[in-house]
Design an enzyme around this catalytic site. Structure first.
Site, PDB file in Angstrom:
ATOM      1  N   GLY A   1      14.390  22.641   0.268  1.00 59.87           N
ATOM      2  CA  GLY A   1      13.983  21.277   0.575  1.00 59.87           C
ATOM      3  C   GLY A   1      13.682  20.547  -0.722  1.00 59.87           C
ATOM      4  O   GLY A   1      14.424  20.658  -1.694  1.00 59.87           O
TER       5      GLY A   1
ATOM      6  N   ARG B   1      14.915  22.929 -12.213  1.00 59.08           N
ATOM      7  CA  ARG B   1      15.239  22.233 -10.969  1.00 59.08           C
ATOM      8  C   ARG B   1      16.645  21.596 -11.024  1.00 59.08           C
ATOM      9  O   ARG B   1      17.081  21.152 -12.064  1.00 59.08           O
ATOM     10  CB  ARG B   1      14.226  21.127 -10.692  1.00 59.08           C
TER      11      ARG B   1
ATOM     12  N   HIS C   1      21.107  29.273  -0.438  1.00 56.82           N
ATOM     13  CA  HIS C   1      20.623  29.153   0.939  1.00 56.82           C
ATOM     14  C   HIS C   1      21.363  30.122   1.847  1.00 56.82           C
ATOM     15  O   HIS C   1      22.388  29.767   2.430  1.00 56.82           O
ATOM     16  CB  HIS C   1      20.884  27.738   1.471  1.00 56.82           C
TER      17      HIS C   1
ATOM     18  N   ILE D   1      23.056  24.182  -3.129  1.00 50.56           N
ATOM     19  CA  ILE D   1      22.912  22.759  -2.811  1.00 50.56           C
ATOM     20  C   ILE D   1      21.781  22.190  -3.653  1.00 50.56           C
ATOM     21  O   ILE D   1      20.611  22.489  -3.413  1.00 50.56           O
ATOM     22  CB  ILE D   1      22.611  22.555  -1.310  1.00 50.56           C
TER      23      ILE D   1
ATOM     24  N   GLU E   1      20.573  31.024   4.765  1.00 50.50           N
ATOM     25  CA  GLU E   1      20.478  30.545   6.142  1.00 50.50           C
ATOM     26  C   GLU E   1      21.549  29.504   6.457  1.00 50.50           C
ATOM     27  O   GLU E   1      21.878  29.276   7.621  1.00 50.50           O
ATOM     28  CB  GLU E   1      19.078  29.971   6.411  1.00 50.50           C
TER      29      GLU E   1
ATOM     30  N   CYS F   1      15.928  28.389  -2.802  1.00 46.24           N
ATOM     31  CA  CYS F   1      16.144  27.093  -3.445  1.00 46.24           C
ATOM     32  C   CYS F   1      14.800  26.474  -3.874  1.00 46.24           C
ATOM     33  O   CYS F   1      14.192  26.928  -4.829  1.00 46.24           O
ATOM     34  CB  CYS F   1      16.946  26.170  -2.538  1.00 46.24           C
TER      35      CYS F   1
END
Length: 224
Positions: free
Chosen positions: A49, A115, A203, A154, A205, A81
């Site tokens: 997120g 980041r 990720h 991502i 998931e 992430c």
């Protein structure tokens, strides 16, 4: 043996996807929003997120200090992430609020994380990675090597350096990383483990991969 109860920090991010991934493995799951709920689970997933938003809300709702203390006591946590950023002792490029104060992390893993290191949303990509530690999972056929993990990146961070207590589980090859200011591409660390703490830049998931969550469940049980 009783199955561990696994929480997903539900302040912001892809909470639903992690809950679904864990449920598919048959463990009891719960969305964690309040400090007291941390004492009702055996381990916690910090989802992807916005790390700045997770940091702000965790402090606002009193989760941050309780979670930091539990991490110091050996509480199992997996961060994907943004969750990786939240588990880093050091953020190389923290954002700052209007007072000039840098964002904070929960810490626990002796690593420096950058980041959005792989670029913007448009630079998202997937790649097959070999992840250490998957060969001994219950779902793995011991007669065959573990298949590569399809990893989705991502707006992902990477790990710039780690301390001696950190085990590197996976790196992305240089050809999949952006060039530095001097035009050089380098392999980058994207999965690490430190004791009961696990972190990935990608990720699992999102891609339907379940073995990272399975590894975390085994860590909670003390079997990995």
């Amino acid at each position: 043996m009783m199955l561990p109860r696994v929480g997903v920090l539900a302040l912001q991010g892809d909470v639903r996807e992690h809950l679904k991934a864990l449920e598919s493995l048959g463990v009891p799951v719960v969305a964690v929003k309040k400090p007291g709920e941390l004492n009702e689970v055996d381990g916690l997933v910090i989802p992807g997120g916005e790390s700045t938003v997770i940091d702000k809300l965790a402090r606002m709702y009193g989760v941050a200090e309780v979670l930091k203390a539990k991490i110091a006591e050996g509480f199992p946590v997996y961060g994907s992430c943004a969750g990786m950023i939240m588990l880093a002792n050091t953020i190389a490029d923290p954002t700052k609020n209007l007072k000039g104060e840098p964002q904070q992390s929960f810490g626990g893993i002796d690593m420096v994380v950058r980041r959005n290191a792989f670029g913007r949303q448009v630079d998202s990509f997937e790649v097959d990675l070999t992840i250490k530690g998957l060969d001994t999972l219950p779902s793995q056929d011991p007669a065959h090597a573990a298949e590569p993990v399809r990893a989705a990146f991502i707006r992902a961070p990477w790990v710039e350096s780690v301390g001696n207590s950190v085990e590197v589980l996976a790196t992305v090859p240089a050809e999949n990383t952006p060039r530095s200011a001097d035009g050089v591409r380098m392999a980058r660390i994207v999965a690490v483990r430190s004791g009961n703490l696990l972190a990935t830049s990608f990720h699992p998931e999102v891609s339907g991969e379940r073995r990272i969550h399975e590894l975390f469940i085994q860590m909670i049980r003390g079997d990995a």
